[in-house]
Design a protein around this motif. Sequence first.
Motif, PDB file in Angstrom:
ATOM      1  N   ALA A 299       0.867  -1.248  -0.092  1.00 18.70           N
ATOM      2  CA  ALA A 299       0.048   0.038  -0.030  1.00 18.70           C
ATOM      3  C   ALA A 299       0.963   1.191  -0.089  1.00 18.70           C
ATOM      4  O   ALA A 299       0.605   2.051  -0.755  1.00 18.70           O
ATOM      5  CB  ALA A 299      -1.005   0.265   1.138  1.00 18.70           C
ATOM      6  N   VAL A 300       1.859   1.181   0.884  1.00 24.16           N
ATOM      7  CA  VAL A 300       2.985   2.549   0.815  1.00 24.16           C
ATOM      8  C   VAL A 300       3.476   2.517  -0.472  1.00 24.16           C
ATOM      9  O   VAL A 300       3.772   3.596  -1.037  1.00 24.16           O
ATOM     10  CB  VAL A 300       4.088   2.132   1.931  1.00 24.16           C
ATOM     11  CG1 VAL A 300       5.070   3.235   1.879  1.00 24.16           C
ATOM     12  CG2 VAL A 300       2.902   2.395   3.317  1.00 24.16           C
ATOM     13  N   GLU A 301       4.069   1.373  -0.971  1.00 22.23           N
ATOM     14  CA  GLU A 301       4.591   1.393  -2.356  1.00 22.23           C
ATOM     15  C   GLU A 301       3.510   2.230  -3.414  1.00 22.23           C
ATOM     16  O   GLU A 301       4.055   3.078  -4.114  1.00 22.23           O
ATOM     17  CB  GLU A 301       5.060   0.274  -2.620  1.00 22.23           C
ATOM     18  CG  GLU A 301       6.245  -0.294  -1.816  1.00 22.23           C
ATOM     19  CD  GLU A 301       6.629  -1.508  -2.463  1.00 22.23           C
ATOM     20  OE1 GLU A 301       6.242  -2.221  -3.533  1.00 22.23           O
ATOM     21  OE2 GLU A 301       7.425  -2.382  -1.612  1.00 22.23           O
ATOM     22  N   ALA A 302       2.426   1.547  -3.358  1.00 18.51           N
ATOM     23  CA  ALA A 302       1.375   2.158  -4.421  1.00 18.51           C
ATOM     24  C   ALA A 302       1.188   3.540  -4.265  1.00 18.51           C
ATOM     25  O   ALA A 302       1.078   4.523  -5.106  1.00 18.51           O
ATOM     26  CB  ALA A 302       0.165   1.329  -4.184  1.00 18.51           C
ATOM     27  N   MET A 303       1.113   4.237  -2.880  1.00 17.16           N
ATOM     28  CA  MET A 303       0.929   5.509  -2.657  1.00 17.16           C
ATOM     29  C   MET A 303       2.275   6.288  -3.173  1.00 17.16           C
ATOM     30  O   MET A 303       2.114   7.292  -3.785  1.00 17.16           O
ATOM     31  CB  MET A 303       0.731   5.838  -1.189  1.00 17.16           C
ATOM     32  CG  MET A 303      -0.678   5.322  -0.644  1.00 17.16           C
ATOM     33  SD  MET A 303      -0.705   5.412   1.004  1.00 17.16           S
ATOM     34  CE  MET A 303      -1.009   7.201   1.141  1.00 17.16           C
ATOM     35  N   LYS A 304       3.350   5.726  -2.905  1.00 17.93           N
ATOM     36  CA  LYS A 304       4.591   6.691  -3.333  1.00 17.93           C
ATOM     37  C   LYS A 304       4.485   6.651  -4.924  1.00 17.93           C
ATOM     38  O   LYS A 304       5.098   7.731  -5.400  1.00 17.93           O
ATOM     39  CB  LYS A 304       5.761   5.889  -2.944  1.00 17.93           C
ATOM     40  CG  LYS A 304       6.463   5.986  -1.547  1.00 17.93           C
ATOM     41  CD  LYS A 304       7.845   5.168  -1.190  1.00 17.93           C
ATOM     42  CE  LYS A 304       7.953   5.082   0.276  1.00 17.93           C
ATOM     43  NZ  LYS A 304       9.142   4.320   0.382  1.00 17.93           N
ATOM     44  N   ALA A 305       4.251   5.504  -5.456  1.00 18.22           N
ATOM     45  CA  ALA A 305       4.376   5.622  -7.037  1.00 18.22           C
ATOM     46  C   ALA A 305       3.115   6.586  -7.701  1.00 18.22           C
ATOM     47  O   ALA A 305       3.333   7.082  -8.731  1.00 18.22           O
ATOM     48  CB  ALA A 305       4.236   4.312  -7.564  1.00 18.22           C
ATOM     49  N   HIS A 306       1.896   6.723  -6.982  1.00 23.11           N
ATOM     50  CA  HIS A 306       0.744   7.460  -7.379  1.00 23.11           C
ATOM     51  C   HIS A 306       0.535   8.474  -6.654  1.00 23.11           C
ATOM     52  O   HIS A 306      -0.813   8.635  -6.354  1.00 23.11           O
ATOM     53  CB  HIS A 306      -0.221   6.255  -7.672  1.00 23.11           C
ATOM     54  CG  HIS A 306       0.129   5.262  -8.504  1.00 23.11           C
ATOM     55  ND1 HIS A 306       0.329   5.640  -9.939  1.00 23.11           N
ATOM     56  CD2 HIS A 306       0.571   3.916  -8.350  1.00 23.11           C
ATOM     57  CE1 HIS A 306       0.611   4.294 -10.452  1.00 23.11           C
ATOM     58  NE2 HIS A 306       0.933   3.452  -9.519  1.00 23.11           N
ATOM     59  N   LEU A 307       1.383   9.215  -5.994  1.00 21.40           N
ATOM     60  CA  LEU A 307       0.907  10.312  -4.995  1.00 21.40           C
ATOM     61  C   LEU A 307      -0.007  11.349  -5.586  1.00 21.40           C
ATOM     62  O   LEU A 307      -0.988  12.064  -4.722  1.00 21.40           O
ATOM     63  CB  LEU A 307       2.099  10.950  -4.325  1.00 21.40           C
ATOM     64  CG  LEU A 307       2.633  10.489  -3.324  1.00 21.40           C
ATOM     65  CD1 LEU A 307       4.161  11.165  -2.833  1.00 21.40           C
ATOM     66  CD2 LEU A 307       1.906  10.526  -1.950  1.00 21.40           C
ATOM     67  N   VAL A 308      -0.105  11.601  -6.894  1.00 21.96           N
ATOM     68  CA  VAL A 308      -0.734  12.496  -7.443  1.00 21.96           C
ATOM     69  C   VAL A 308      -2.690  11.916  -7.547  1.00 21.96           C
ATOM     70  O   VAL A 308      -3.309  12.666  -7.728  1.00 21.96           O
ATOM     71  CB  VAL A 308      -0.292  13.108  -8.738  1.00 21.96           C
ATOM     72  CG1 VAL A 308       0.900  13.893  -8.643  1.00 21.96           C
ATOM     73  CG2 VAL A 308      -0.121  11.928  -9.760  1.00 21.96           C
ATOM     74  N   ASP A 309      -2.518  10.928  -7.384  1.00 19.78           N
ATOM     75  CA  ASP A 309      -3.866  10.225  -7.745  1.00 19.78           C
ATOM     76  C   ASP A 309      -4.533   9.804  -6.226  1.00 19.78           C
ATOM     77  O   ASP A 309      -4.220   9.067  -5.518  1.00 19.78           O
ATOM     78  CB  ASP A 309      -3.655   8.513  -8.347  1.00 19.78           C
ATOM     79  CG  ASP A 309      -5.042   8.028  -8.627  1.00 19.78           C
ATOM     80  OD1 ASP A 309      -5.976   8.251  -8.045  1.00 19.78           O
ATOM     81  OD2 ASP A 309      -4.948   7.265  -9.790  1.00 19.78           O
TER      82      ASP A 309
END
Length: 104
Positions: free
Chosen positions: A31-41
């Motif tokens: 979840a953290v990795e996904a958030m890091k990769a897609h912070l603008v979403d």
Amino acid sequence: MEDGHRARRPGIVVTDGGCSVVADAQGAAKAVEAMKAHLVDVEVCKMGAAVLYAMVQKTDPASPERLMMRTTKAHQVLVEALQHHPTDRVLDRACRVTMPELKG
């Protein structure tokens, strides 16, 4: 809303023992990795924050699940998500409730 039906929103379902399963599968880290990769979403940020929020709500401060969450740098990613989406109330609540629980 078309034909009187509400649009469905994705959500998190938490079951007994579910946090252990998520932790064993490195769910918080993912979840953290996904958030890091897609912070603008904002939707990705809300879903990632919802996973972390649910885990915090269902675990004790000294639990293995919570200790594992602290190793993911989740606190920093939640701060960054709030900086990118300061007006989203759902994200704000999930982050502000979760962040203090993740500090060492």
